[in-house]
Write an enzyme that holds these catalytic residues in place. Sequence first.
Site, PDB file in Angstrom:
ATOM      1  N   ASP A  16       0.359  -9.645  -5.785  1.00  0.00           N
ATOM      2  CA  ASP A  16       1.695  -9.043  -5.676  1.00  0.00           C
ATOM      3  C   ASP A  16       1.628  -7.571  -6.072  1.00  0.00           C
ATOM      4  O   ASP A  16       2.454  -7.065  -6.828  1.00  0.00           O
ATOM      5  CB  ASP A  16       2.712  -9.795  -6.527  1.00  0.00           C
ATOM      6  CG  ASP A  16       4.151  -9.454  -6.138  1.00  0.00           C
ATOM      7  OD1 ASP A  16       4.355  -8.910  -5.030  1.00  0.00           O
ATOM      8  OD2 ASP A  16       5.072  -9.729  -6.935  1.00  0.00           O
TER       9      ASP A  16
ATOM     10  N   LEU B 268       0.818  -1.209   0.000  1.00  0.00           N
ATOM     11  CA  LEU B 268       0.000   0.000   0.000  1.00  0.00           C
ATOM     12  C   LEU B 268       0.853   1.262   0.000  1.00  0.00           C
ATOM     13  O   LEU B 268       0.333   2.374  -0.018  1.00  0.00           O
ATOM     14  CB  LEU B 268      -0.938  -0.015   1.211  1.00  0.00           C
ATOM     15  CG  LEU B 268      -1.846  -1.243   1.321  1.00  0.00           C
ATOM     16  CD1 LEU B 268      -2.801  -1.103   2.492  1.00  0.00           C
ATOM     17  CD2 LEU B 268      -2.607  -1.484   0.031  1.00  0.00           C
ATOM     18  N   ARG B 269       2.183   1.063   0.085  1.00  0.00           N
ATOM     19  CA  ARG B 269       3.175   2.142  -0.065  1.00  0.00           C
ATOM     20  C   ARG B 269       3.227   3.132   1.087  1.00  0.00           C
ATOM     21  O   ARG B 269       3.916   4.152   0.978  1.00  0.00           O
ATOM     22  CB  ARG B 269       2.974   2.884  -1.383  1.00  0.00           C
ATOM     23  CG  ARG B 269       3.269   2.039  -2.630  1.00  0.00           C
ATOM     24  CD  ARG B 269       4.592   1.350  -2.551  1.00  0.00           C
ATOM     25  NE  ARG B 269       5.095   0.923  -3.852  1.00  0.00           N
ATOM     26  CZ  ARG B 269       6.204   0.228  -4.027  1.00  0.00           C
ATOM     27  NH1 ARG B 269       6.913  -0.140  -2.958  1.00  0.00           N
ATOM     28  NH2 ARG B 269       6.623  -0.123  -5.224  1.00  0.00           N
TER      29      ARG B 269
END
Length: 425
Positions: free
Chosen positions: A305, A64-65
């Site tokens: 992924d 989700l950064r």
Amino acid sequence: MKIRIANGRVIDPANGLDDTRDMYLADGKIVAHGRAPDGFAAERTIDATGLVVAPGLIDLAARLREPGFEYRATLESEMDAAMAGGVTSLAIPPDTDPVLDEPGLVEMLCYRAKKLNRAHVYPVGALTIGLNGERLSEMAELVEAGCVAFGQANVPVVDSAVLLRAMQYAATFGFRVWLQPLAPFLSRGFAHDGEVATRLGLPGIPTAAETIALYTHIQLARATGARLHVTRLSSAEGLALIRQARADGLDVTCDVSINHLHLSEMDIGYFNSNCHVVPPLRSQRDRDALRQGLADGSIDALCSDHTPVDDNGKLTPFSESEPGATGLELLLPLTLKWAQETGLPLGQALARVTSDAARIVGITKAGHLSAGARADLCVFDPAAHTAVRRDTLRSQGKNTPFLGLELPGRVHYTLVEGQVMHELS
């Protein structure tokens, strides 16, 4: 809100259910199938005629950064993507910045995700401090903070003695260890060590980079009794090692990504950087073996992924581009595509992204549609198609090898704890 979902084809792989019936939701849970409970008065009725009602999808690998890479994506953007894709539970790799090796960071991530009131987040904690492969993380404290397993993301542990100690510790407390098999000194290339890499002049990554590391992981699991989950398997040879480990009675599970299920080294074409992923796309023989392994249950689950990358990270020469592909919104369509191409029953295919994935994460309240389960649902039209275009992707990352394709399946509703979080307009 009390909700009735009417006339849907209810598919629940965990309970072997596949028929047309109504479902009733209240207080965030599934309260009944078929007949309404006494005194139940629906505040909203969703007409699911012609639609499939399934458990919300569970993704075993979704970056989700946050924290640290908000210029690539944010929790808000990626949660929106998850809702659009019918994904209601996400396992988060630990390679954020800072790394998920401190309880406070894990608690912050879980708090932020809960405040957004969308998908459920299940962090995978760092096995070693900073993912540097030298000192073990405080696993017990990280579990208390919310971690469901421990891994290294794409960063291999070079020192096998450290990995042995980590697996001994994990085995003592019953923690599952999630490892991607990458031999560090053989994984320095950019594409599968085959015909395409040779033609394009790209440094190759041999299959041995996976099998050597995987053999080490399996042998250490054998020695310690650790519960091993192998993430993002990429080769036929690796799959053979998994099958042998299971035949020997080891507690080993594995998953494969949507990219490796559908693509091969040939899809790199003329340096398509959207096909730069870790591990690399391998041969067509490997792809076909993975498809069969997922069908027969040798591979337990399918994951997206999901790795959003900004345009600056992809609009560069292949060997200089950042690896990764966005995938949250494509998990369901590519699962359906695989099922259609292999002739697999829909319920069996959905199991790989619902009940089987839930078992690996350790989720008991979701991944099935039993009465009393959490009302996390994906309602979709299997006969419709999804156009994969930059302007249709909710994710901030537009980097996917599947751009321009029409894929089967379209999500009409996503419900999380009985709340409609996505509705097709």
